[in-house]
Write an enzyme that holds these catalytic residues in place. Structure first.
Site, PDB file in Angstrom:
ATOM      1  N   LYS A  47      13.703 -30.781  30.126  1.00 38.19           N
ATOM      2  CA  LYS A  47      14.157 -29.866  31.126  1.00 38.19           C
ATOM      3  C   LYS A  47      14.481 -30.302  32.249  1.00 38.19           C
ATOM      4  CE  LYS A  47      10.553 -30.983  34.132  1.00 38.19           C
ATOM      5  NZ  LYS A  47      10.624 -31.256  35.596  1.00 38.19           N
ATOM      6  N   ASP A  64       3.814 -29.644  33.113  1.00 36.59           N
ATOM      7  CA  ASP A  64       5.138 -29.134  32.439  1.00 36.59           C
ATOM      8  C   ASP A  64       4.749 -28.664  30.925  1.00 36.59           C
ATOM      9  OD1 ASP A  64       6.645 -29.770  34.529  1.00 36.59           O
ATOM     10  OD2 ASP A  64       7.214 -31.710  33.873  1.00 36.59           O
TER      11      ASP A  64
END
Length: 281
Positions: A15, A140
């Site tokens: 990401k 995350d």
């Protein structure tokens, strides 16, 4: 997914934080953030093989780390209590995402383990339950379970899907490992950014990262990489670093920048994704 020697392969994409703001410190010591999370096609591969003896085995843990400390192992252990049958799993990690980079590699591996084993072990957990469980592993992890580009609030566990234009990214990894704990406890860290009223991709521009200034001060190598990449366009740090990136509208433009910076740094060329590859399985 492909099968090799009884092992099945599953993707774990990286990401980027296209924007990251810290809006306050919580009583539990964590920080509230607002951030744009974007999936990219740079990815690890997680190989899983079922066992019927209840054991969890991680075959290639990070050097010097006991397997019990690895997020992937912890994800399997966390989910095992929900399994309807006494089953275990063997795990292999083919790492392509650099560690300590702000790209979420370890969290993505853990999320992939949770998503797959929830099905294999017939745990029956909803996405919301998986997100809540994943938050205990790392900030995350919820995003990767959510599986779509998102605007995140809270500690990263309150997620709303966000439309992000198709882009290519050039990512530079300076030769340094940034301590996330050191940055979050730094007295100079901005912790009072205003919350967004109408968070859209357009409304949040110009993008920023509230951790960037402190990281640049404490880790000059990150500043150097940022300065080099800024020669070619708007650059930003992802997460707490150490990676910095720039976005391009087409692959050719990104590749031309990649060719230049890859002579100086460990660099990656990545395409943005609209959803996690596992959502297509």
């Amino acid at each position: 997914m492909s099968v090799t020697d009884g092992r099945q392969a599953f993707p774990a994409p990286a990401k980027l934080n296209l924007d990251l703001r810290i809006t306050g410190r919580r009583e539990d010591g964590y920080h509230n953030i607002e951030s744009i999370f974007c999936l990219i096609d740079l990815q690890d591969t997680v190989y899983l093989k079922p066992r019927d003896d209840g054991k969890i085995i991680l075959h290639n843990p990070v050097d010097g780390m006991p397997q019990e400390a690895d997020l992937s192992y912890r994800a399997a252990s966390l989910l095992q209590k929900y399994a309807r049958t006494p089953t275990g799993v063997e795990i292999w990690l083919d790492k392509k995402i650099p560690t300590g980079a702000g790209l979420g590699g370890g969290s993505s591996d853990a999320a992939t383990v949770l998503l797959v084993l929830n099905r294999w072990w017939q745990c029956g957990l909803t996405q919301r339950q998986l997100i809540d469980s994943g938050a205990a592993l790392g900030a995350d992890v919820p995003f990767f379970i959510f599986g779509k580009n998102a605007f995140a609030r809270g500690i990263g566990d309150r997620l709303d899907e966000m439309d992000i234009p198709k882009q290519w990214y050039v990512i530079v990894k300076p030769p340094v490992h940034v301590s996330t704990a050191k940055i979050f406890t730094h007295e100079g860290l901005t912790r009072n950014s205003a919350s967004s009223i109408m968070p859209t991709f357009q409304n949040l521009q110009p993008f920023r990262n509230d951790m960037q200034a402190v990281v640049f001060k404490e880790y000059p190598e990150v500043w150097k990489a940022y300065s080099e990449l800024s020669r070619y366009g708007f650059a930003l740090m992802t997460g707490s670093g150490a990676c910095v990136f720039t976005a391009c509208q087409d692959r050719n433009s990104a590749y031309n920048i990649y060719r230049q910076v890859s002579d100086l740094y460990e660099a990656y060329l990545a395409e943005g994704l609209s959803k996690h590859p596992l959502l297509s399985v």
